[in-house]
Write a protein that holds these residues in place. Structure first.
Motif, short mmCIF file in Angstrom:
data_model
loop_
_atom_site.label_atom_id
_atom_site.label_comp_id
_atom_site.label_asym_id
_atom_site.label_seq_id
_atom_site.Cartn_x
_atom_site.Cartn_y
_atom_site.Cartn_z
N SER A 254 -10.14 -7.20 -26.51
CA SER A 254 -9.12 -8.12 -26.04
C SER A 254 -9.45 -8.62 -24.64
O SER A 254 -10.06 -7.92 -23.82
CB SER A 254 -7.75 -7.42 -26.03
N LYS A 255 -8.99 -9.83 -24.35
CA LYS A 255 -9.16 -10.39 -23.01
C LYS A 255 -7.98 -10.05 -22.10
O LYS A 255 -7.97 -10.42 -20.93
CB LYS A 255 -9.32 -11.90 -23.10
N VAL A 256 -7.00 -9.35 -22.63
CA VAL A 256 -5.84 -8.94 -21.81
C VAL A 256 -6.31 -7.97 -20.74
O VAL A 256 -7.07 -7.03 -21.01
CB VAL A 256 -4.76 -8.27 -22.69
N HIS A 257 -5.87 -8.21 -19.50
CA HIS A 257 -6.25 -7.34 -18.39
C HIS A 257 -5.00 -6.71 -17.79
O HIS A 257 -4.09 -7.42 -17.33
CB HIS A 257 -6.99 -8.13 -17.31
N ALA A 258 -4.92 -5.41 -17.86
CA ALA A 258 -3.77 -4.69 -17.31
C ALA A 258 -3.97 -4.52 -15.81
O ALA A 258 -4.65 -3.59 -15.36
CB ALA A 258 -3.62 -3.33 -18.00
N LYS A 259 -3.40 -5.42 -15.04
CA LYS A 259 -3.59 -5.40 -13.59
C LYS A 259 -2.32 -4.92 -12.91
O LYS A 259 -1.23 -5.46 -13.11
CB LYS A 259 -3.94 -6.80 -13.10
N ALA A 260 -2.45 -3.88 -12.10
CA ALA A 260 -1.31 -3.32 -11.36
C ALA A 260 -1.84 -2.71 -10.07
O ALA A 260 -2.19 -1.54 -10.03
CB ALA A 260 -0.57 -2.28 -12.20
N GLU A 261 -1.90 -3.51 -9.02
CA GLU A 261 -2.57 -3.07 -7.79
C GLU A 261 -1.70 -3.20 -6.55
O GLU A 261 -2.14 -2.90 -5.44
CB GLU A 261 -3.85 -3.89 -7.60
N ARG A 262 -0.45 -3.65 -6.71
CA ARG A 262 0.38 -3.90 -5.52
C ARG A 262 0.70 -2.61 -4.77
O ARG A 262 0.62 -2.56 -3.53
CB ARG A 262 1.67 -4.60 -5.94
N LEU A 263 1.07 -1.55 -5.51
CA LEU A 263 1.42 -0.30 -4.84
C LEU A 263 0.20 0.31 -4.16
O LEU A 263 0.28 0.75 -3.00
CB LEU A 263 2.01 0.69 -5.84
N GLN A 268 -2.82 1.65 0.79
CA GLN A 268 -4.06 1.53 1.56
C GLN A 268 -3.85 0.84 2.90
O GLN A 268 -4.57 1.09 3.86
CB GLN A 268 -5.12 0.80 0.73
N LYS A 269 -2.84 -0.03 2.95
CA LYS A 269 -2.52 -0.71 4.21
C LYS A 269 -1.57 0.11 5.08
O LYS A 269 -1.03 -0.40 6.07
CB LYS A 269 -1.89 -2.07 3.91
N LYS A 270 -1.35 1.37 4.69
CA LYS A 270 -0.51 2.31 5.45
C LYS A 270 0.95 1.87 5.50
O LYS A 270 1.68 2.18 6.47
CB LYS A 270 -1.04 2.50 6.88
N ARG A 276 9.86 -1.44 0.58
CA ARG A 276 8.75 -2.32 0.20
C ARG A 276 7.84 -1.64 -0.83
O ARG A 276 7.34 -2.28 -1.75
CB ARG A 276 7.94 -2.71 1.44
N LEU A 277 7.65 -0.36 -0.66
CA LEU A 277 6.82 0.38 -1.63
C LEU A 277 7.50 0.40 -3.00
O LEU A 277 6.83 0.29 -4.04
CB LEU A 277 6.57 1.80 -1.13
N ALA A 278 8.82 0.55 -3.01
CA ALA A 278 9.55 0.55 -4.29
C ALA A 278 9.45 -0.81 -4.97
O ALA A 278 9.34 -0.90 -6.21
CB ALA A 278 11.01 0.93 -4.05
N VAL A 279 9.50 -1.88 -4.19
CA VAL A 279 9.34 -3.22 -4.75
C VAL A 279 7.95 -3.38 -5.36
O VAL A 279 7.80 -3.95 -6.46
CB VAL A 279 9.58 -4.29 -3.66
N ALA A 280 6.93 -2.87 -4.66
CA ALA A 280 5.56 -2.94 -5.19
C ALA A 280 5.45 -2.16 -6.50
O ALA A 280 4.80 -2.61 -7.45
CB ALA A 280 4.57 -2.40 -4.16
N LEU A 281 6.10 -1.00 -6.55
CA LEU A 281 6.09 -0.19 -7.78
C LEU A 281 6.75 -0.96 -8.92
O LEU A 281 6.24 -0.98 -10.05
CB LEU A 281 6.81 1.13 -7.52
N GLU A 282 7.88 -1.59 -8.63
CA GLU A 282 8.60 -2.34 -9.67
C GLU A 282 7.74 -3.47 -10.22
O GLU A 282 7.68 -3.70 -11.44
CB GLU A 282 9.90 -2.90 -9.10
N LYS A 283 7.05 -4.19 -9.34
CA LYS A 283 6.20 -5.30 -9.79
C LYS A 283 5.02 -4.79 -10.62
O LYS A 283 4.63 -5.42 -11.61
CB LYS A 283 5.71 -6.10 -8.59
N ASP A 284 4.46 -3.65 -10.24
CA ASP A 284 3.34 -3.07 -11.00
C ASP A 284 3.79 -2.67 -12.40
O ASP A 284 3.08 -2.93 -13.38
CB ASP A 284 2.77 -1.86 -10.26
N ILE A 285 4.95 -2.04 -12.50
CA ILE A 285 5.45 -1.65 -13.82
C ILE A 285 5.72 -2.89 -14.66
O ILE A 285 5.41 -2.94 -15.87
CB ILE A 285 6.72 -0.78 -13.68
#
Length: 690
Positions: A254-263, A268-270, A276-285
């Motif tokens: 499949s060409k589907v790419h499971a991308k989840a890198e916001r958190l 990594q940016k400390k 903000r971390l919870a928002v990143a987690l929500e977007k990744d899920i």
């Protein structure tokens, strides 16, 4: 030899035929050779099926794969990577593999492979073919390999369906909850089968071909998570889901790419802002669910689900002594996950499952004066196996080892160790070891079980102590109650715990764990083995008794400081509380490192609690005497003189134990008996409201 196998053998090179002949003749004495292929010079594979007599004698009910290596001195691990054709796999028992080889290193390589793959590798040597009749030699090789392996001794959680005994009703109930999207938590003693059950659920989720289901299996007591922050656990879950979705996509082309890198990027940016971390987690899920739905559409599957499985969840609780960052992260983590679940268009697409020993982090509506986000999570208890399932474990595993447990033997085993899988397996291992050199199937009677139990009683006590020590760490109240009842019977439950508001709750937990049972509303330790282990451990009895006394003395010492701090600070300014404590004790003391001025300075900086930490048992006795009327005593009320007398006696004995005065401790136990000594400390613990 089957005619197709014979034809393939005849077509092989002469060097392979020469090296394979002796092994195939040996197999032919007990097996039908149904399939044969040459894989290289001196290398071959085959499939064999046992004759009826062989199958019955050794419990071999399938066909089996054989790898042949004709090199006399050369054997490599890659030899074991040979696999049967896909069209034959369904006919084979892949937990047993034969290897025909005379090379010296074959045994070692096969043993390592078997250990890694949780399988049995039977090495067939042909040096003695001319000396021993083929049937006798094959029976010797089979009995030595099949019956020497201890199937009871598997230490890791069970994952293979053939190793998973009982619990099917529970598994189906829990799998239904996952399909409906209902979070739940399952509790039980260590090694009761929680991790195996959670692993079985994980397999069912990922093998469900009607859905795209991926799991993240986290272990709460891992160093990374226990000592880390909530976003480390969240990042590990995201990585697990993402990796599994991507592997599924790759496998299907499949060409589907499971991308989840916001958190991960935020970490990594400390970034340290939890919102903000919870928002990143929500977007990744959200991204992962979107990818899962695209894959489900391509694969023609109906549903998608992300499942978080957290084993050893009690290590994340905020109210335990060693909670660390989880004292606050617990609330952020679970509130974030619950918020994400509620925000989904289909909340059943995200489910979390917990496993642990201590249910307090789920059953209490409030923790540390904050609303508990896990409070509404459904709770289930995994107790010991009922008798039929315990019997099945012993008889099924035993049969693979040539051990035939008779009904009276199964009944006696259940009487001795109950339905705890770890204890059943240990007892099964003991029976196996007592008949290790058997050359025929062995019928096991009740006397065999009794004998093995007595021979391994110390080891069984150690196993009980091991899971009770873990209970003491994560559920200390329940462990204390169990120990009190073991030493003092139902009377201890009535007297020592009469004023504890949660007495019935702790007792209910112990009953669910299978450690207590009630007769006429009176608690009884459910198993003699557990009661004996708590009352008089075999392994270095005095050392174990002293350890138990040190444990309860540490609890008392902590309770003394808390009781004094809370009661002497009540309605008093902090500096006044410090002055009150310091002025009441002698200006100097033999076992105290700080003088009055130093204590005052310490108290002004760190409070009265730090002052109390610097005092000794004699100081505590003086403070209780002087401020007796200010103390919120618990338990049965007695007069001041009796209470102070009891405190003085307990503190004198606590001093002996705290300073390892073995001679006087032994004398105390000899004079009063261990049960009475322990009971006196337990009583002191209760009056302090520990």
């Amino acid at each position: 030899m089957h005619h197709e196998a014979q034809s393939a053998f005849d077509s092989a090179t002469q060097v392979t035929k020469d090296s394979a002949t002796a092994a195939l003749e040996l197999f032919s004495s007990c097996f039908q050779i149904n399939w044969f292929r040459e894989t290289g010079p001196n290398l071959w594979v085959a499939v064999v099926k046992p004759f009826a007599a062989t199958a019955e004698h050794f419990g071999l009910g399938h066909e089996y794969f054989v790898i042949g290596n004709g090199y006399p001195d050369d054997f490599h691990q890659r030899t074991l990577k040979a696999e049967p054709p896909v069209k034959l796999v369904d006919r084979l028992d892949m937990t047993i593999r034969f290897v025909a080889a005379n090379a010296p290193r074959a045994e070692a390589f096969c043993a390592a492979w078997a250990q890694k793959n949780k399988a049995t590798a039977i090495v067939i040597h042909t040096e003695n073919v001319s000396k021993i009749p083929s049937v006798d030699l094959m029976y010797q090789l089979l009995s030595a390999s099949l019956w020497r392996r201890d199937y009871f001794a598997e230490a890791e959680p069970v994952r293979e369906p053939s190793e998973f005994f009982g619990r099917e009703v529970v598994v189906n109930e829990l799998f239904t909850k996952i399909l409906l999207g209902n979070p739940f938590a399952i509790f039980g003693l260590r090694k009761i089968g929680k991790s195996s059950l959670l692993g079985r659920l994980e397999d069912l989720i990922e093998q469900d071909e009607s859905a795209i289901g991926v799991t993240a299996f986290l272990i709460g007591n891992s160093t990374r998570l226990k000592g880390g922050r909530w976003w480390d656990a969240a990042a590990d879950a995201i990585a697990a889901w993402q990796g599994k979705l991507q592997r599924f996509a790759t496998k299907r082309g499949s060409k589907v790419h499971a991308k989840a890198e916001r958190l991960t990027d935020a970490i990594q940016k400390k970034e340290s802002d939890s919102r903000r971390l919870a928002v990143a987690l929500e977007k990744d899920i959200g991204s992962l669910l979107k990818a899962a739905k695209a894959l489900a559409k391509e694969a023609g599957r109906d549903d998608v689900r992300l499942v978080l499985i957290l084993d050893e969840c009690d290590h994340f609780y905020p109210h335990l002594i060693d909670s660390g960052h989880w004292r606050t992260d617990f609330f952020v983590f679970w509130n974030a996950l619950q918020g994400i679940k509620r925000s989904l268009e289909s909340p059943e697409e995200f489910v979390y499952v917990l496993g642990g020993v201590n249910p307090s982090g789920v059953e209490q509506g409030s923790l540390l004066s904050q609303a508990n986000p896990l409070y509404e999570t459904q709770r289930l208890y995994l107790g010991p196996m009922p008798a039929p399932e315990a019997h099945s474990l012993l008889s099924s595993l035993g049969e693979r080892m040539g051990l035939l447990f008779q009904e009276p033997a199964l009944a006696r085993a259940f009487e001795l160790v109950g339905g705890h899988p770890l204890l059943l397996r240990r007892l099964g291992s003991a029976v196996h070891e007592s008949t290790l050199h058997r050359t025929d199937r062995k019928s096991i009677n009740a006397q065999d079980v009794e004998k093995a139990f007595k021979e391994k009683k110390r080891d069984l006590f150690n196993q009980v102590a091991w899971f009770l020590e873990h209970l003491a760490r994560v559920s200390p109240d329940e462990e204390r109650m169990l120990r009190d009842i073991a030493n003092g019977g139902a009377q201890a439950y009535a007297d020592l715990w009469c004023n504890d508001d949660f007495r019935e709750t702790y007792a209910h937990h112990l009953e669910q764990y299978g450690l207590l049972r009630f007769e006429n509303d009176l608690p009884i330790v459910a198993l003699d083995l557990i009661r004996e282990a708590l009352k008089r451990p075999i392994a270095s009895e005095f050392v174990e008794q002293k350890k138990q006394l040190k444990d309860i003395v540490e609890v008392i010492e902590q309770a003394v400081r808390i009781r004094l701090r809370v009661d002497l600070e009540r309605d008093t300014a902090p500096d006044e509380a410090v002055a009150r404590v310091v002025s009441a004790i002698p200006s100097d003391a033999k076992n105290r490192t700080r003088g009055r001025k130093e204590l005052i300075d310490l108290g002004n900086i760190a409070g009265v609690g730090a002052v109390l930490d610097s005092l000794n048992w004699g100081d505590y006795e003086i403070l209780f005497d002087k401020f007796y009327d200010k103390i919120e005593w618990s338990g049965i009320l007695v007069g001041k003189s009796t209470q102070i007398k009891n405190i003085k006696s307990a503190f004198t004995h606590a001093h002996l134990i705290r300073h390892n005065n073995d001679h006087d401790i032994k004398q105390l136990i000899d004079d009063r008996g261990y049960g009475e000594v322990y009971a006196s400390f337990a009583a002191m613990r209760e009056i302090l409201g520990a």
